[in-house]
Scaffold this motif. Structure first.
Motif, PDB file in Angstrom:
ATOM      1  N   MET A   1       0.850  -1.194   0.000  1.00 47.14           N
ATOM      2  CA  MET A   1       0.000   0.000   0.000  1.00 47.14           C
ATOM      3  C   MET A   1       0.883   1.241   0.000  1.00 47.14           C
ATOM      4  SD  MET A   1      -2.421   1.421   3.067  1.00 47.14           S
ATOM      5  CE  MET A   1      -1.095   1.396   4.241  1.00 47.14           C
ATOM      6  N   GLN A   2       0.552   2.172  -0.843  1.00 46.43           N
ATOM      7  CA  GLN A   2       1.271   3.436  -0.913  1.00 46.43           C
ATOM      8  C   GLN A   2       0.346   4.560  -0.477  1.00 46.43           C
ATOM      9  OE1 GLN A   2       3.995   3.947  -3.802  1.00 46.43           O
ATOM     10  NE2 GLN A   2       4.223   6.122  -3.540  1.00 46.43           N
ATOM     11  N   ASP A   3       0.799   5.338   0.518  1.00 46.62           N
ATOM     12  CA  ASP A   3       0.001   6.474   0.971  1.00 46.62           C
ATOM     13  C   ASP A   3      -0.042   7.539  -0.108  1.00 46.62           C
ATOM     14  OD1 ASP A   3      -0.487   5.326   3.428  1.00 46.62           O
ATOM     15  OD2 ASP A   3       1.213   6.292   4.391  1.00 46.62           O
ATOM     16  N   GLN A   4      -1.182   8.208  -0.204  1.00 48.35           N
ATOM     17  CA  GLN A   4      -1.375   9.241  -1.209  1.00 48.35           C
ATOM     18  C   GLN A   4      -1.863  10.519  -0.557  1.00 48.35           C
ATOM     19  OE1 GLN A   4      -4.046   7.855  -4.233  1.00 48.35           O
ATOM     20  NE2 GLN A   4      -2.881   6.028  -4.651  1.00 48.35           N
ATOM     21  N   ALA A   5      -1.502  11.626  -1.151  1.00 48.67           N
ATOM     22  CA  ALA A   5      -2.022  12.928  -0.737  1.00 48.67           C
ATOM     23  C   ALA A   5      -3.298  13.199  -1.526  1.00 48.67           C
ATOM     24  CB  ALA A   5      -0.994  14.019  -1.016  1.00 48.67           C
ATOM     25  N   PRO A   6      -4.272  13.852  -0.895  1.00 44.42           N
ATOM     26  CA  PRO A   6      -5.490  14.196  -1.637  1.00 44.42           C
ATOM     27  C   PRO A   6      -5.229  15.309  -2.645  1.00 44.42           C
ATOM     28  CG  PRO A   6      -5.570  15.084   0.584  1.00 44.42           C
ATOM     29  CD  PRO A   6      -4.316  14.264   0.494  1.00 44.42           C
TER      30      PRO A   6
END
Length: 111
Positions: A1-6
């Motif tokens: 899983m890769q965190d993403q910015a909105p």
């Protein structure tokens, strides 16, 4: 899983800024991809999610459920108008254009 910015908070949905970012955070959070430094929800009434849902007159949890059912940002905003309120033209002090300030209030826009 890769965190993403909105998406940016300045993206407009039918002329309303921030709304698309709030929906993006709801979607990313549900997919367990929202970067940990981003707040999602209305626990603190000074955060923009809380301010936006109060402005539209909708419950955040109901909006989150509607968002996760699918649809475009525009469709979900129309749902907000039907289930909350449809804001009219807001009068700004002295007719000056404005932009959100860091604390969530409005400040005169620099030209």
């Amino acid at each position: 899983m890769q965190d993403q910015a909105p998406c940016t908070d300045y993206q407009e949905t039918k002329g309303l800024i921030y709304f698309a970012r709030m929906l993006d955070k709801i979607r990313l959070n549900a997919a367990d991809k929202l970067a940990p430094e981003y707040f999602c929800g209305v626990e603190d009434p000074t955060f923009f999610d809380a301010r936006c849902t109060r402005f539209l007159g909708v419950d955040y949890d109901e909006l989150a459920r509607r968002t996760l059912e699918g649809g475009s940002d525009e469709e979900i905003l129309e749902w907000c108008f039907a289930n909350g309120r449809r804001p009219g033209e807001e009068k700004l002090p002295s007719g000056m254009p404005s932009s959100p300030s860091a604390d969530g209030g409005m400040k005169p826009a620099l030209t």
